[in-house]
Design an enzyme around this catalytic site. Structure first.
Site, PDB file in Angstrom:
ATOM      1  N   HIS A  10       3.766  -0.217  -8.787  1.00 37.06           N
ATOM      2  CA  HIS A  10       4.407  -0.961  -7.694  1.00 37.06           C
ATOM      3  C   HIS A  10       5.881  -1.158  -8.018  1.00 37.06           C
ATOM      4  CE1 HIS A  10       3.746  -3.745  -4.141  1.00 37.06           C
ATOM      5  NE2 HIS A  10       5.034  -3.891  -4.430  1.00 37.06           N
TER       6      HIS A  10
ATOM      7  N   HIS B  92       9.682  -0.263  -6.025  1.00 38.80           N
ATOM      8  CA  HIS B  92      10.427   0.271  -4.896  1.00 38.80           C
ATOM      9  C   HIS B  92      11.724   0.904  -5.382  1.00 38.80           C
ATOM     10  CE1 HIS B  92       7.844  -1.539  -1.786  1.00 38.80           C
ATOM     11  NE2 HIS B  92       7.691  -2.516  -2.664  1.00 38.80           N
TER      12      HIS B  92
ATOM     13  N   HIS C 184       0.949  -2.689   1.658  1.00 38.11           N
ATOM     14  CA  HIS C 184       1.141  -4.061   1.227  1.00 38.11           C
ATOM     15  C   HIS C 184       0.208  -4.972   2.031  1.00 38.11           C
ATOM     16  CE1 HIS C 184       4.592  -2.457  -0.738  1.00 38.11           C
ATOM     17  NE2 HIS C 184       5.168  -3.619  -0.984  1.00 38.11           N
TER      18      HIS C 184
ATOM     19  N   GLU D  98      -0.019 -11.012   0.336  1.00 36.44           N
ATOM     20  CA  GLU D  98       1.002 -11.777  -0.382  1.00 36.44           C
ATOM     21  C   GLU D  98       1.539 -12.868   0.533  1.00 36.44           C
ATOM     22  OE1 GLU D  98       4.893 -11.191  -3.231  1.00 36.44           O
ATOM     23  OE2 GLU D  98       4.796 -10.013  -1.393  1.00 36.44           O
TER      24      GLU D  98
ATOM     25  N   ASP E 199       7.775  -4.639  -8.851  1.00 40.62           N
ATOM     26  CA  ASP E 199       8.181  -4.709  -7.450  1.00 40.62           C
ATOM     27  C   ASP E 199       9.643  -4.300  -7.269  1.00 40.62           C
ATOM     28  OD1 ASP E 199       7.980  -5.110  -4.747  1.00 40.62           O
ATOM     29  OD2 ASP E 199       7.321  -7.176  -4.854  1.00 40.62           O
TER      30      ASP E 199
END
Length: 346
Positions: free
Chosen positions: A14, A16, A198, A201, A279
């Site tokens: 994970h 980006h 996703h 969260e 992330d």
């Protein structure tokens, strides 16, 4: 003395693309491109994101868009992927799945297809240079029309087996109707691409269930809010759907008040596969080893449990089987070896 977490072989699932950027690199590229950075991005400290109304998301997105704007040339893209792979290697990652939305870069790189081809070539170069295996997850943006997601899924399908290993759906999960993206997920699955949207969260268990129906995912980006529903945890464990848990981002965005509140143990003890992730280190301030350190210091996981998390990340990855076998053997070797004198956490 505990073993060095930076030498624990692991997979990072994970991360980006823009958010992987080193702060120094962002500043240098901004200067070169004539991009004026806001004060919160000029310092090396992570920006304060959380506020009462947005739980940090809207400020995060604005800053992310500014950071993305500093990428203006093909060499910039190559540099970011090379540096991301170098950082992963230094932290023990031997397989990286980096997520990118080609449409977000299309205007500056002659279209989404041209950008993805550049990105895949840059990933291969970074892989050869560092020895870190790299798979690309093409992501759609859930704040845009679902037809755009279908276009992204077709693009991902075109390069399945040529570096693209999965199809995701990112951005603010409170936006859009997840069911309307089912067509895009179906296109990806027909091409043999697992889906990694996703969910769980910023929204709770009900949304996780929506994602399970619409996407039939192999993994969930985050998924931590599933811990609020024991029956949902049982379903995730039964299906073998892994959760990409990113403690730093959960806290920075105000989902939890502190790292101890992240329900890592709840997920693991329920039998849900877990892969720790960083992330967007640029904005959340910490990379992958720091997430393992949180598991050790805040959740009391010993080296055996930490090795279990690393092994879980490998098994949940889309790496080739021979890579998985090698990495799992290396995890076992890390746990079996005596800690060298003076070894410390990163």
């Amino acid at each position: 003395m505990p073993r060095d977490l930076a030498t624990l072989p692991k997979a990072h699932l994970h991360l980006h693309f823009t958010g992987s950027m080193r702060h120094r690199t962002m500043v240098e590229l901004a200067y070169k491109a004539g991009v004026r950075l806001p004060e919160s991005l000029r310092t090396d400290a992570p920006p304060q994101l959380t506020d009462v109304d947005s739980r940090g998301w809207f400020r995060f997105q604005r800053l992310y868009d500014v950071a993305r704007s500093v990428l203006t040339t093909e060499d910039d893209v190559r540099r970011l992927l090379r540096e991301a792979a170098e950082d992963e290697h230094a932290e023990g990652s031997r397989w990286l799945e980096v997520q990118v939305d080609p449409s977000g870069y299309a205007a500056r790189f002659d279209g989404a297809t041209s950008f993805l081809e550049l990105f895949l070539a840059a990933a291969r170069e970074a892989e050869e240079r560092t020895g870190v295996g790299i798979g690309v997850v093409v992501a759609a943006n859930r704040t845009r029309h679902p037809l755009d997601a279908r276009t992204g899924a077709r693009l991902a399908a075109r390069y399945a087996g040529d570096g693209v290993v999965g199809f995701g759906l990112s951005n603010d999960e409170r936006r859009g109707d997840t069911a309307e993206f089912a067509g895009a997920f179906a296109i990806a699955r027909r091409a043999g691409l697992p889906t990694v949207p996703h969910g769980g969260e910023l929204r709770g268990p009900d949304h996780v269930r929506e994602v399970l129906v619409a996407a039939e995912p192999a993994r969930l980006g985050h998924g931590v809010r599933a811990a609020e529903d024991p029956r949902l945890l049982e379903e995730l464990a039964r299906r073998g759907v892994a959760c990409e848990v990113c403690p730093a981002s959960n806290v920075a965005l105000g989902v939890y008040g502190g790292p101890r509140e992240v329900p890592l143990r709840t997920l693991v003890e329920a039998g849900v596969p877990v892969a720790l992730g960083a992330d967007d280190p640029l904005l959340f301030g910490s990379r992958l080893v720091a997430q393992y350190a949180v598991a050790r210091t805040e959740h009391g996981l010993d080296d055996t449990a930490l090795a279990g998390l690393a092994a879980s990340s490998v098994r949940a990855s889309f790496a080739p089987d021979h890579v998985k076998r090698t990495l799992l053997a290396q995890v076992d070797a890390w746990l079996a070896a005596d800690e060298p004198a003076g070894g410390l956490d990163s």
